[in-house]
Design an enzyme around this catalytic site. Structure first.
Site, PDB file in Angstrom:
ATOM      1  N   GLY A 216      40.336  36.393  42.217  1.00  0.00           N
ATOM      2  CA  GLY A 216      39.988  37.124  43.434  1.00  0.00           C
ATOM      3  C   GLY A 216      38.490  37.304  43.617  1.00  0.00           C
ATOM      4  O   GLY A 216      37.985  37.227  44.735  1.00  0.00           O
ATOM      5  N   VAL A 217      37.773  37.524  42.520  1.00  0.00           N
ATOM      6  CA  VAL A 217      36.320  37.695  42.636  1.00  0.00           C
ATOM      7  C   VAL A 217      35.661  36.433  43.178  1.00  0.00           C
ATOM      8  O   VAL A 217      34.635  36.510  43.855  1.00  0.00           O
ATOM      9  CB  VAL A 217      35.669  38.124  41.301  1.00  0.00           C
TER      10      VAL A 217
ATOM     11  N   ILE B  29      45.864  30.362  39.513  1.00  0.00           N
ATOM     12  CA  ILE B  29      45.445  30.980  40.771  1.00  0.00           C
ATOM     13  C   ILE B  29      43.934  31.183  40.727  1.00  0.00           C
ATOM     14  O   ILE B  29      43.348  31.385  39.659  1.00  0.00           O
ATOM     15  CB  ILE B  29      46.163  32.318  41.063  1.00  0.00           C
TER      16      ILE B  29
ATOM     17  N   GLU C 179      33.419  35.869  46.416  1.00  0.00           N
ATOM     18  CA  GLU C 179      32.156  35.128  46.321  1.00  0.00           C
ATOM     19  C   GLU C 179      32.093  34.030  47.378  1.00  0.00           C
ATOM     20  O   GLU C 179      31.047  33.817  48.006  1.00  0.00           O
ATOM     21  CB  GLU C 179      31.979  34.537  44.923  1.00  0.00           C
TER      22      GLU C 179
ATOM     23  N   HIS D 103      42.322  30.819  33.640  1.00  0.00           N
ATOM     24  CA  HIS D 103      42.842  31.886  34.494  1.00  0.00           C
ATOM     25  C   HIS D 103      44.290  31.580  34.848  1.00  0.00           C
ATOM     26  O   HIS D 103      44.550  30.807  35.744  1.00  0.00           O
ATOM     27  CB  HIS D 103      41.975  32.018  35.753  1.00  0.00           C
TER      28      HIS D 103
END
Length: 147
Positions: A58-59, A55, A63, A49
């Site tokens: 976002g998911v 970074i 979570e 990523h």
């Protein structure tokens, strides 16, 4: 009420690499929780990523917030995954990402109960790094009995 990783593992069914809560620093039953995740470059998702500018996805921030919500729910109703229960993330509203979460960050996770009805919980959540908002969201979780 403080919880270390050993107690957290009693209240969350998740395990590496998906256990995203390292410590609980505050917990008021039926009201709120404050926890954190230490973000390390050793997290497996950093390999793919944005590897040259790592970074946290976002998911996974969402979570981590949902896992904190699950701990608060389990503690409030005095149930455990070992009793055959699980909290599913079933929805998120008003999600906003304000800053990236990077290796070396300590991600503080805060969730406040908005309401609970028949095992459906709604939480107002905020993830911060050094007091700066990384993510805000309303998260909905459902408590379910599993076989």
């Amino acid at each position: 009420m403080v919880m270390d990783i050993n107690e957290i593992r009693e209240y969350l069914p998740h395990r590496y690499p998906f256990l995203l809560v390292d410590r609980v620093t505050e917990l008021a039953l039926g009201e709120s929780i404050v926890a954190y995740k230490n973000v390390s470059i050793n997290e497996p998702f950093f390999n793919g990523h944005f590897p040259h500018h790592p970074i946290m996805p976002g998911v996974l921030v969402i979570e981590a917030l949902a896992q904190a919500c699950g701990i608060l729910g389990f503690k409030t109703v005095n149930k455990l995954p070992a009793d055959g229960y699980v909290y599913y993330l079933v929805g998120s509203d008003n999600v906003r990402f304000k800053r990236p979460v990077m290796p070396g960050d300590r991600l503080e996770l805060r969730a406040d109960v908005i309401r609970e009805k028949r095992g459906i919980w709604k939480f107002r959540c905020k993830a911060t790094v050094a007091g700066e908002v990384a993510c805000e969201a309303d998260i909905i979780c459902a408590e379910r009995k599993v076989a």
